[in-house]
Design a protein around this motif. Sequence first.
Motif, mmCIF file in Angstrom:
data_model
loop_
_atom_site.group_PDB
_atom_site.id
_atom_site.type_symbol
_atom_site.label_atom_id
_atom_site.label_comp_id
_atom_site.label_asym_id
_atom_site.label_seq_id
_atom_site.Cartn_x
_atom_site.Cartn_y
_atom_site.Cartn_z
ATOM 1 N N ARG A 20 0.878 -1.176 0.000
ATOM 2 C CA ARG A 20 0.000 0.000 0.000
ATOM 3 C C ARG A 20 0.908 1.215 0.000
ATOM 4 O O ARG A 20 1.616 1.475 0.980
ATOM 5 N N ASP A 77 -4.674 -5.795 12.958
ATOM 6 C CA ASP A 77 -5.387 -5.753 11.683
ATOM 7 C C ASP A 77 -5.308 -4.327 11.134
ATOM 8 O O ASP A 77 -4.776 -3.427 11.789
ATOM 9 N N GLU A 78 -5.854 -4.115 9.945
ATOM 10 C CA GLU A 78 -5.768 -2.803 9.310
ATOM 11 C C GLU A 78 -6.706 -1.769 9.924
ATOM 12 O O GLU A 78 -6.622 -0.589 9.592
ATOM 13 N N ASP A 79 -7.591 -2.215 10.809
ATOM 14 C CA ASP A 79 -8.462 -1.277 11.517
ATOM 15 C C ASP A 79 -7.849 -0.790 12.828
ATOM 16 O O ASP A 79 -8.429 0.060 13.509
ATOM 17 N N PRO A 91 -5.674 1.311 15.433
ATOM 18 C CA PRO A 91 -5.391 2.754 15.377
ATOM 19 C C PRO A 91 -4.080 3.104 14.677
ATOM 20 O O PRO A 91 -4.033 4.041 13.878
ATOM 21 N N ALA A 104 -2.426 1.337 12.419
ATOM 22 C CA ALA A 104 -2.547 1.042 10.998
ATOM 23 C C ALA A 104 -3.339 2.128 10.286
ATOM 24 O O ALA A 104 -2.978 2.571 9.184
ATOM 25 N N ARG A 105 -4.418 2.596 10.912
ATOM 26 C CA ARG A 105 -5.205 3.674 10.309
ATOM 27 C C ARG A 105 -4.386 4.962 10.232
ATOM 28 O O ARG A 105 -4.481 5.713 9.258
ATOM 29 N N LYS A 106 -3.564 5.211 11.251
ATOM 30 C CA LYS A 106 -2.727 6.413 11.249
ATOM 31 C C LYS A 106 -1.719 6.380 10.103
ATOM 32 O O LYS A 106 -1.483 7.401 9.428
ATOM 33 N N GLY A 117 -4.238 5.302 6.590
ATOM 34 C CA GLY A 117 -5.547 5.889 6.338
ATOM 35 C C GLY A 117 -5.530 7.144 5.486
ATOM 36 O O GLY A 117 -6.506 7.434 4.783
ATOM 37 N N ASP A 125 -1.309 12.276 -0.564
ATOM 38 C CA ASP A 125 -2.701 12.134 -0.159
ATOM 39 C C ASP A 125 -3.679 12.276 -1.322
ATOM 40 O O ASP A 125 -4.863 11.992 -1.172
#
Length: 271
Positions: free
Chosen positions: A54, A117-119, A121, A123-125, A128, A163
């Motif tokens: 990603r 997992d990808e959810d 915090p 990972a989202r930071k 995301g 972004d």
Amino acid sequence: MPELPEVEATRLSFADRITGAGIVAAWCGKPLRWPLGLPVARLAGRTVRGVRRRGKYLLVDLDTGLLLLHLGMSGSLSFGAGLPPRGAHDHFELTTTHGTLRLNDPRRFGAVVWVPDEDAPLARKLLGGLGVEPLSEDFDAAGFHAALKTRKAAIKQVLLAGDVVVGVGNIYASEALFLAGIRPTLSAMRLSRPRAERLRAAIRDVLSRALAAGGTTLRNYSNAVGERGNFQFEAKVYGRDGQPCRVCGAAIKAIRQGQRATFFCPNCQKT
């Protein structure tokens, strides 16, 4: 460096071979950008399910959780059996039933982080806020132009921010802007729909050719089996300050944008 083509070339060089491997042992050396996220010994006994990408992150899927790997400014991975003894700049290692995966990073700007997992915090930071993948079908002309119309910053800086579109990086932003005939200092919001479409096509073309060439090796980049990239021999403007443009013969110029070097042709990229 490394940028999207180098990260994807690295992924392709070991992903199939490590998939299905059991982790026998894990080791961490000097701290990297962020903590690992769990005691390193707890990685032993887990199984590698696959390796994805990603942006500039490699996602190593495990049977429990996943590892997010970032190569930073100078990092590289090696994978295989019988790797040489660890050196001063080796900072992370997975010993698996299929071979050893090792991260070397002289400047220690890279990272290896475990998340459930990808959810999660963290990972989202990290993931995301990333823009659309430039080689995916989601990178469409209408969406790209609409996003650019909201940005006052110079188009080169918008591409590097990651972004709007992720992973373009400094080398390939300069090359794509040259191919599209766009001055790197032009405000992103001033690009017309046709010019934005030309830039979108140029980004995809440059990144695809760079990936086919195995990426760019300027100093010490190589993929996980030690193969160097060759796109540097195709570069039209990057690193060619003062040399003649391959299209019009004008001298390539270099400027600084956001503490990064930008290369362009003042004749082919007038506006």
